[in-house]
Write a protein that holds these residues in place. Structure first.
Motif, PDB file in Angstrom:
ATOM      1  N   ASP A  54       0.818  -1.221   0.000  1.00 10.29           N
ATOM      2  CA  ASP A  54       0.000   0.000   0.000  1.00 10.29           C
ATOM      3  C   ASP A  54       0.849   1.267   0.000  1.00 10.29           C
ATOM      4  N   ALA A  55       2.161   1.123  -0.089  1.00 11.41           N
ATOM      5  CA  ALA A  55       3.128   2.233  -0.141  1.00 11.41           C
ATOM      6  C   ALA A  55       3.132   3.079   1.122  1.00 11.41           C
ATOM      7  N   ARG A  56       2.665   2.531   2.231  1.00 13.72           N
ATOM      8  CA  ARG A  56       2.632   3.283   3.491  1.00 13.72           C
ATOM      9  C   ARG A  56       3.916   3.128   4.294  1.00 13.72           C
ATOM     10  N   ALA A  67       7.088   6.106   3.821  1.00  8.85           N
ATOM     11  CA  ALA A  67       5.842   5.987   3.061  1.00  8.85           C
ATOM     12  C   ALA A  67       5.979   6.756   1.756  1.00  8.85           C
ATOM     13  N   LEU A  68       5.497   6.162   0.700  1.00  6.31           N
ATOM     14  CA  LEU A  68       5.410   6.858  -0.583  1.00  6.31           C
ATOM     15  C   LEU A  68       3.991   7.366  -0.807  1.00  6.31           C
ATOM     16  N   ALA A  69       3.044   6.792  -0.094  1.00  5.42           N
ATOM     17  CA  ALA A  69       1.643   7.202  -0.202  1.00  5.42           C
ATOM     18  C   ALA A  69       1.478   8.602   0.385  1.00  5.42           C
ATOM     19  N   GLY A  70       0.900   9.478  -0.408  1.00  3.07           N
ATOM     20  CA  GLY A  70       0.650  10.845   0.053  1.00  3.07           C
ATOM     21  C   GLY A  70       1.909  11.587   0.436  1.00  3.07           C
ATOM     22  N   ASN A  71       3.014  11.299  -0.218  1.00  7.91           N
ATOM     23  CA  ASN A  71       4.301  11.885   0.144  1.00  7.91           C
ATOM     24  C   ASN A  71       4.547  13.171  -0.650  1.00  7.91           C
ATOM     25  N   PRO A  72       4.615  14.337   0.022  1.00 10.15           N
ATOM     26  CA  PRO A  72       4.824  15.597  -0.695  1.00 10.15           C
ATOM     27  C   PRO A  72       6.204  15.713  -1.348  1.00 10.15           C
ATOM     28  N   LYS A  73       7.167  14.894  -0.919  1.00  8.83           N
ATOM     29  CA  LYS A  73       8.485  14.936  -1.554  1.00  8.83           C
ATOM     30  C   LYS A  73       8.441  14.446  -2.997  1.00  8.83           C
ATOM     31  N   HIS A 113      -0.279   7.166  -8.018  1.00  6.34           N
ATOM     32  CA  HIS A 113      -1.032   6.174  -7.239  1.00  6.34           C
ATOM     33  C   HIS A 113      -0.793   6.414  -5.751  1.00  6.34           C
ATOM     34  N   PHE A 114      -1.481   5.663  -4.929  1.00  7.87           N
ATOM     35  CA  PHE A 114      -1.296   5.711  -3.467  1.00  7.87           C
ATOM     36  C   PHE A 114      -1.630   7.084  -2.884  1.00  7.87           C
ATOM     37  N   GLY A 115      -2.602   7.751  -3.465  1.00  7.79           N
ATOM     38  CA  GLY A 115      -2.996   9.068  -2.959  1.00  7.79           C
ATOM     39  C   GLY A 115      -2.145  10.201  -3.500  1.00  7.79           C
TER      40      GLY A 115
END
Length: 139
Positions: A54-56, A67-73, A113-115
């Motif tokens: 889930d990339a969390r 986490a890659l999910a929802g990551n602003p970087k 993906h992932f948000g």
């Protein structure tokens, strides 16, 4: 009885030494490894073991996998390209392991993906421009 076993062993050893090994049935197997072409394929086979399906990300055993999910970087496509090529922290580098197209594809997959909703695509040329410089050695 011991004499019988000894004689039997002597009689069987030459036969065992000459017996041809059985061939495995390989009709259903390909001799080539299927390339990881899509970003999803690369993520599933290379990245998700650390960053999770889930990339969390994950934490434990003295390691932290971000986490890659929802990551602003990931807003800048250049950042994940740099990290994949050069490694960062505990992450190994993948320059020379993944080609430029695979890297561009996985970066684009993770960024959409992932948000994550970063739609400006990274190209293989963008990846090639970030390859580490090779310093010529003196002779």
């Amino acid at each position: 009885m011991r004499r019988f076993l000894f004689t039997y062993t002597l009689a069987v050893l030459p036969w065992l030494a000459c017996a041809a090994p059985a061939k495995a049935d390989t009709a259903g197997f390909s001799s080539h490894v299927q390339p990881l072409s899509s970003g999803e394929d690369v993520y599933r086979h290379v990245c998700q073991s650390c960053h999770m399906p889930d990339a969390r990300g994950a934490m434990g055993a003295g390691a932290q996998f971000p986490a890659l999910a929802g990551n602003p970087k990931l807003q800048s496509g250049a950042y994940p390209v740099y990290v994949i090529l050069n490694g960062f922290g505990g992450m190994p580098w993948f320059a020379g392991v993944l080609d430029d197209t695979q890297i561009a594809n996985v970066v684009n997959y993770v960024r959409t993906h992932f948000g994550n909703h970063y739609t400006d695509a990274v190209t293989p040329a963008d990846v090639a421009a970030q390859h580490p410089a090779v310093i010529p050695q003196e002779e």
